[in-house]
Design a protein around this motif. Structure first.
Motif, PDB file in Angstrom:
ATOM      1  N   GLY A 154      40.397  58.972  45.988  1.00  0.00           N
ATOM      2  CA  GLY A 154      39.090  58.721  45.393  1.00  0.00           C
ATOM      3  C   GLY A 154      38.229  59.976  45.464  1.00  0.00           C
ATOM      4  O   GLY A 154      38.671  61.078  45.163  1.00  0.00           O
ATOM      5  N   ARG A 155      37.005  59.816  45.927  1.00  0.00           N
ATOM      6  CA  ARG A 155      36.076  60.952  45.982  1.00  0.00           C
ATOM      7  C   ARG A 155      36.366  61.894  47.155  1.00  0.00           C
ATOM      8  O   ARG A 155      35.599  62.815  47.411  1.00  0.00           O
ATOM      9  CB  ARG A 155      34.644  60.443  46.081  1.00  0.00           C
ATOM     10  N   ARG A 213      36.647  65.458  40.349  1.00  0.00           N
ATOM     11  CA  ARG A 213      35.477  66.342  40.132  1.00  0.00           C
ATOM     12  C   ARG A 213      34.495  66.213  41.298  1.00  0.00           C
ATOM     13  O   ARG A 213      33.985  67.199  41.813  1.00  0.00           O
ATOM     14  CB  ARG A 213      34.774  65.978  38.830  1.00  0.00           C
ATOM     15  N   THR A 214      34.240  64.978  41.708  1.00  0.00           N
ATOM     16  CA  THR A 214      33.317  64.758  42.825  1.00  0.00           C
ATOM     17  C   THR A 214      33.878  65.366  44.108  1.00  0.00           C
ATOM     18  O   THR A 214      33.147  65.993  44.895  1.00  0.00           O
ATOM     19  CB  THR A 214      33.065  63.242  43.022  1.00  0.00           C
ATOM     20  N   ALA A 215      35.182  65.205  44.325  1.00  0.00           N
ATOM     21  CA  ALA A 215      35.812  65.766  45.529  1.00  0.00           C
ATOM     22  C   ALA A 215      35.714  67.297  45.521  1.00  0.00           C
ATOM     23  O   ALA A 215      35.411  67.918  46.555  1.00  0.00           O
ATOM     24  CB  ALA A 215      37.275  65.313  45.609  1.00  0.00           C
ATOM     25  N   TYR A 230      34.146  55.524  39.683  1.00  0.00           N
ATOM     26  CA  TYR A 230      33.860  56.881  40.137  1.00  0.00           C
ATOM     27  C   TYR A 230      32.903  57.620  39.194  1.00  0.00           C
ATOM     28  O   TYR A 230      32.317  58.626  39.574  1.00  0.00           O
ATOM     29  CB  TYR A 230      35.155  57.678  40.297  1.00  0.00           C
ATOM     30  N   GLU A 248      37.200  61.788  37.253  1.00  0.00           N
ATOM     31  CA  GLU A 248      35.848  61.701  37.816  1.00  0.00           C
ATOM     32  C   GLU A 248      35.887  61.844  39.331  1.00  0.00           C
ATOM     33  O   GLU A 248      35.026  62.484  39.941  1.00  0.00           O
ATOM     34  CB  GLU A 248      35.207  60.347  37.471  1.00  0.00           C
ATOM     35  N   ALA A 249      36.881  61.213  39.954  1.00  0.00           N
ATOM     36  CA  ALA A 249      36.996  61.257  41.415  1.00  0.00           C
ATOM     37  C   ALA A 249      37.308  62.679  41.883  1.00  0.00           C
ATOM     38  O   ALA A 249      36.736  63.178  42.862  1.00  0.00           O
ATOM     39  CB  ALA A 249      38.094  60.295  41.871  1.00  0.00           C
ATOM     40  N   PHE A 271      30.997  59.345  51.553  1.00  0.00           N
ATOM     41  CA  PHE A 271      31.740  59.925  50.429  1.00  0.00           C
ATOM     42  C   PHE A 271      31.679  59.078  49.160  1.00  0.00           C
ATOM     43  O   PHE A 271      32.195  59.472  48.132  1.00  0.00           O
ATOM     44  CB  PHE A 271      33.215  60.087  50.825  1.00  0.00           C
ATOM     45  N   ARG A 298      32.244  68.368  46.446  1.00  0.00           N
ATOM     46  CA  ARG A 298      31.983  68.163  47.883  1.00  0.00           C
ATOM     47  C   ARG A 298      32.609  69.292  48.712  1.00  0.00           C
ATOM     48  O   ARG A 298      31.965  69.852  49.609  1.00  0.00           O
ATOM     49  CB  ARG A 298      32.588  66.815  48.304  1.00  0.00           C
TER      50      ARG A 298
END
Ligand SMILES: C[S@@+](CC[C@H](N)C(=O)[O-])C[C@H]1O[C@@H](n2cnc3c(N)ncnc32)[C@H](O)[C@@H]1O
Length: 139
Positions: free
Chosen positions: A70-71, A97-99, A18, A94-95, A38, A102
């Motif tokens: 996950g993301r 943060r990306t989510a 991720y 990390e996952a 995603f 988004r």
């Protein structure tokens, strides 16, 4: 509770994964194979996610938990499509943060929350959610 070996291995493997930005090629492949973009690591297709909206009766006012999102696939998609609230959880920051990024960029961060948590000890009370989804979570 001590993390299991599977859990430690999953956390290390997915944190590394991720942390890497996806390439155009992997996004194109994901769109082609499952229909999402995603940076998914599971095999839930867009058609299956659409079925989940129906079968889980997701709608505004309902609360969904996605364990091992996950993301954010498919939890964020399900929330955006149905109008429900969602909490997405996974082990690597990390996952999450990306989510979070988004949900913010798609304008529904008021009803999408990210929690770094193990499936073995989720920090939620009973009856917090109307529905739960998960993909290949190891305990
Ligand atoms: C196959 S991936 C699927 C991720 C996402 N749902 C998707 O489809 O892209 C499984 C995810 O479950 C997470 N996971 C595995 N075991 C877990 C556990 N015990 N607690 C929380 N997350 C876990 C992993 O970190 C990984 O992100």
């Amino acid at each position: 509770m001590v993390p299991s070996r599977d859990e430690r291995e999953a956390a290390a493997l997915f944190a590394e994964r991720y942390g890497r930005p996806g390439s155009d090629a992997t996004r194109d492949l994901e769109r082609l194979v499952i229909g999402s973009d995603f940076g998914a690591n599971g095999y839930t297709t867009m058609a299956q996610a659409d079925l989940l909206v129906e079968r889980l009766d997701l709608a505004e006012g309902k609360r969904l938990l996605d364990v091992g999102s996950g993301r954010g696939w498919p939890g964020l998609y399900l929330a955006k499509k149905s109008g429900c609230g969602v909490v997405v959880t996974d082990l690597p920051e990390e996952a999450m943060r990306t989510a979070a990024h988004r949900a913010g960029s798609e304008g529904f961060s008021d009803r999408a929350h990210m929690v770094v948590a193990s499936a073995r000890r989720l920090p939620f009370g009973t009856a917090t959610f109307n529905a739960i989804v998960h993909t290949d979570v190891l305990c």
